[in-house]
Design a protein around this motif. Structure first.
Motif, PDB file in Angstrom:
ATOM      1  N   UNK A  77       7.148  -5.662  -9.561  1.00 46.10           N
ATOM      2  CA  UNK A  77       6.490  -6.029  -8.305  1.00 46.10           C
ATOM      3  C   UNK A  77       5.045  -6.368  -8.604  1.00 46.10           C
TER       4      UNK A  77
ATOM      5  N   UNK B 261       9.632  -0.314 -10.759  1.00 49.49           N
ATOM      6  CA  UNK B 261      10.353   0.676  -9.960  1.00 49.49           C
ATOM      7  C   UNK B 261      11.771   0.831 -10.501  1.00 49.49           C
TER       8      UNK B 261
ATOM      9  N   UNK C  82       8.514   4.523  -8.108  1.00 50.27           N
ATOM     10  CA  UNK C  82       7.601   3.872  -9.046  1.00 50.27           C
ATOM     11  C   UNK C  82       7.638   4.586 -10.391  1.00 50.27           C
TER      12      UNK C  82
ATOM     13  N   UNK D  17       1.179  -6.878  -7.484  1.00 50.57           N
ATOM     14  CA  UNK D  17       0.269  -6.385  -6.446  1.00 50.57           C
ATOM     15  C   UNK D  17      -1.046  -7.163  -6.499  1.00 50.57           C
TER      16      UNK D  17
ATOM     17  N   UNK E  59      -8.104   0.451  -7.170  1.00 48.91           N
ATOM     18  CA  UNK E  59      -8.291  -0.669  -8.090  1.00 48.91           C
ATOM     19  C   UNK E  59      -6.956  -1.407  -8.266  1.00 48.91           C
ATOM     20  N   UNK E  60      -5.879  -0.652  -8.211  1.00 49.52           N
ATOM     21  CA  UNK E  60      -4.519  -1.187  -8.240  1.00 49.52           C
ATOM     22  C   UNK E  60      -3.739  -0.583  -7.086  1.00 49.52           C
ATOM     23  N   UNK E  61      -2.673  -1.227  -6.690  1.00 44.36           N
ATOM     24  CA  UNK E  61      -1.901  -0.741  -5.544  1.00 44.36           C
ATOM     25  C   UNK E  61      -0.428  -0.660  -5.907  1.00 44.36           C
ATOM     26  N   UNK E  62       0.257   0.306  -5.284  1.00 45.97           N
ATOM     27  CA  UNK E  62       1.703   0.409  -5.437  1.00 45.97           C
ATOM     28  C   UNK E  62       2.269   1.202  -4.269  1.00 45.97           C
ATOM     29  N   UNK E  63       3.607   1.179  -4.142  1.00 46.93           N
ATOM     30  CA  UNK E  63       4.281   1.823  -3.026  1.00 46.93           C
ATOM     31  C   UNK E  63       4.812   3.187  -3.458  1.00 46.93           C
ATOM     32  N   UNK E  64       4.322   4.238  -2.810  1.00 43.48           N
ATOM     33  CA  UNK E  64       4.754   5.581  -3.149  1.00 43.48           C
ATOM     34  C   UNK E  64       4.180   6.592  -2.156  1.00 43.48           C
TER      35      UNK E  64
ATOM     36  N   UNK F 121      -0.058  -0.680 -12.553  1.00 43.07           N
ATOM     37  CA  UNK F 121      -1.118  -1.350 -13.323  1.00 43.07           C
ATOM     38  C   UNK F 121      -0.626  -1.726 -14.720  1.00 43.07           C
TER      39      UNK F 121
ATOM     40  N   UNK G 235       1.478   2.631   1.070  1.00 38.77           N
ATOM     41  CA  UNK G 235       0.941   1.640   0.150  1.00 38.77           C
ATOM     42  C   UNK G 235      -0.393   2.158  -0.352  1.00 38.77           C
TER      43      UNK G 235
ATOM     44  N   UNK H 209      -1.858  -6.522 -12.525  1.00 40.48           N
ATOM     45  CA  UNK H 209      -1.378  -6.077 -11.217  1.00 40.48           C
ATOM     46  C   UNK H 209       0.149  -6.121 -11.148  1.00 40.48           C
TER      47      UNK H 209
ATOM     48  N   UNK I  37       3.746  -3.604 -11.165  1.00 39.47           N
ATOM     49  CA  UNK I  37       4.372  -2.287 -11.071  1.00 39.47           C
ATOM     50  C   UNK I  37       5.859  -2.389 -11.405  1.00 39.47           C
TER      51      UNK I  37
END
Lengths: 107, 119
Positions: free
Chosen positions: A89, A36, A46, A91, B102-107, A50, B98, A32, A34
């Motif tokens: 980051x 940027x 981004x 998550x 299964x996974x999260x990210x900001x975009x 993952x 957000x 988890x 990321x």
């Protein structure tokens, strides 16, 4: 909160160099993680999600790896437009937290 | 292509309330989570919280007592209020989507708006 620590905090490199930035989590976060890129006066974008998945439209010279607590972002051959600040980051939990950033500068 | 744009006062007096709005264009605000992130000048990024299109919220515990977020689906925008501000709240405030799965990210992110707390 999970603490994210990046190293180095700043880095000088030349166009064409291979560069690696590391990010360490204070506890295991599986995949988890990321990455940027932020340029001056702009919002972050981004690059990797993952831990190793390349965001659509991001050049293939960017790659991510790692799991658990240790992660890396690699730029295989630096281009002039890559000089920026990079943030990891996590998550895995709420609140999501960011590393302090790595500023990549031109040598 | 979804785009976000922050708006609101660039200067707020100490002890007053900071109010910002993020307008979403190119897509619907429904289905997604929407978040605020801030960055003090020359410093790193801090997640403030999120609002879901249904109106449910979750805030960073460090700011929870002073934060309120809301969403207006008819206007396709969401908002942030931060009360009792001090100079430490001076920052560029970003709104972002957000992405959840299964996974999260900001975009994507909005361009950001600088809010200065000063008398």
């Amino acid at each position: 909160d999970i603490q994210m620590t990046q190293s180095p905090s700043s880095l000088s490199a030349s166009v064409g160099d291979r560069v690696t930035i590391t990010c360490r989590a204070s506890q295991s976060i599986s995949y988890y993680l990321n990455w940027y890129q932020q340029k001056p006066g702009k919002a972050p974008n981004v690059l990797i999600y993952a831990a190793s998945s390349l965001q659509s439209g991001v050049p293939s010279r960017f790659s991510g790896s790692g799991s658990g607590t240790d992660f890396t972002l690699t730029i295989s051959s630096l281009q002039p437009e890559d000089f920026a600040t990079y943030y990891c980051q996590e998550s895995y939990s709420t609140p999501p937290t960011f590393g302090q950033g790595t500023k990549l500068e031109i040598k | 292509q979804v785009q976000l744009q922050e708006s609101g006062p660039g200067l707020v007096k100490p002890s007053e309330t900071l109010s910002l709005t993020c307008t979403v264009s190119g897509g619907s605000i429904t289905t997604y989570y929407w978040t605020w992130i801030r960055q003090p000048p020359g410093k790193g990024l801090e997640w403030i919280g999120y609002v879901y299109y249904t109106g449910s919220t979750n805030y960073n515990p460090s700011l929870k007592s002073r934060v309120a977020m809301s969403v207006d689906t008819s206007k396709n925008h969401f908002s942030l209020k931060l009360t009792s501000v001090t100079a430490a709240d001076t920052a560029v405030y970003f709104c972002a989507r957000w992405l959840q799965g299964a996974y999260t990210w900001f975009d994507p992110w909005g361009q950001g708006t600088l809010v200065t707390v000063s008398s």
